[in-house]
Design an enzyme around this catalytic site. Sequence first.
Site, PDB file in Angstrom:
ATOM      1  N   GLU A 142       5.248  -8.584  -3.091  1.00  0.00           N
ATOM      2  CA  GLU A 142       5.696  -7.834  -1.935  1.00  0.00           C
ATOM      3  C   GLU A 142       5.303  -8.217  -0.550  1.00  0.00           C
ATOM      4  O   GLU A 142       4.156  -7.739   0.235  1.00  0.00           O
ATOM      5  CB  GLU A 142       5.364  -6.191  -1.937  1.00  0.00           C
ATOM      6  CG  GLU A 142       5.841  -5.240  -1.149  1.00  0.00           C
ATOM      7  CD  GLU A 142       5.533  -3.890  -1.340  1.00  0.00           C
ATOM      8  OE1 GLU A 142       5.984  -2.965  -0.380  1.00  0.00           O
ATOM      9  OE2 GLU A 142       4.286  -3.607  -2.057  1.00  0.00           O
ATOM     10  N   LYS A 162       9.547  -7.391  -4.241  1.00  0.00           N
ATOM     11  CA  LYS A 162       9.579  -6.204  -3.579  1.00  0.00           C
ATOM     12  C   LYS A 162       9.803  -6.454  -2.070  1.00  0.00           C
ATOM     13  O   LYS A 162       8.905  -6.884  -1.363  1.00  0.00           O
ATOM     14  CB  LYS A 162       8.685  -5.235  -3.807  1.00  0.00           C
ATOM     15  CG  LYS A 162       8.792  -4.067  -3.207  1.00  0.00           C
ATOM     16  CD  LYS A 162       7.654  -2.870  -3.960  1.00  0.00           C
ATOM     17  CE  LYS A 162       8.313  -1.526  -3.189  1.00  0.00           C
ATOM     18  NZ  LYS A 162       7.234  -0.426  -3.879  1.00  0.00           N
TER      19      LYS A 162
END
Length: 296
Positions: free
Chosen positions: A175, A212
């Site tokens: 992420e 993500k």
Amino acid sequence: MNQEHFDTIKNKDGFIAALDQSGGSTPKALNAYGVSEDQYSNDNEMFDLVHKMRTRIITSPSFTPDKIIGAILFEHTMNNRIEGQYTGDYLSDKGIVPFIKIDQGLADEEYGVQLMKPIPGLNNLLKQAKEQNMFGTKMRSNILSYNEKGIDDVVTQQFQVAQEIIDAGLVPIVEPEVNIHSEDKEQIEEYLNQSIKKHLDALATDDYVMLKLTIPTKANLYQELADHSQVLRVVALSGGYETDEANEILSQNDNVIASFSRALTQDLSVNQSDADFDAKLKEAVDSIYEASVVKN
């Protein structure tokens, strides 16, 4: 690796619920839920209250596997129980794939980014996550402005830790968040896309990651990443957008599903009746699901 979980994450329509607020963000999450800081006096009491909130969400009849394919947990939640079961087992039995947040927060900004702080005891945490039937992990960095060295440093760090997670038998969610308020957001995303691609190309054929990412300014920018053989799924963070706006932007991107936190829970309150709580959660779940449904 749990093949059933693998197939669910790779192929099933739905989204991933982010229920992983940790020590620093828990007071804010509780306050939004209607629990003020004067209602607890220490961390243990605070975490007990947030576990009650998460339990109410997870056990709600609106939190269903036909629309929610995964849930990201905080370590405290992973080690706690819901209706007598460890949270991961409860979710798995419900048909929802459990993940665990592993990062310990962000370092100070340098070169326009915030790297992850060191993660002491990572090997033990990964071993524990495996024992608790977690399928994967999540770790967040933060990109604030366009700086190629900073962006490369973020991606390199993410993939170095990701390899440790893969070696432990788990699937990492990488992420590298791009701040939605950055003046350079679109330029950052173009370079980030290239940087991630280089690291994906270097993975072994049986090593998988998830990504993500902040919903990109340019629709479908991350299509090539979503199609990459080593990417199990690309999910989007809401990044501070309100639910309606996050859903609208997400719906313009094919093969990217939501992994929302605030946008999922923003209309929930400790003071709501169960019927009202379930109805509000259902509204959020339904809207996020519709924005996440694969369009190609």
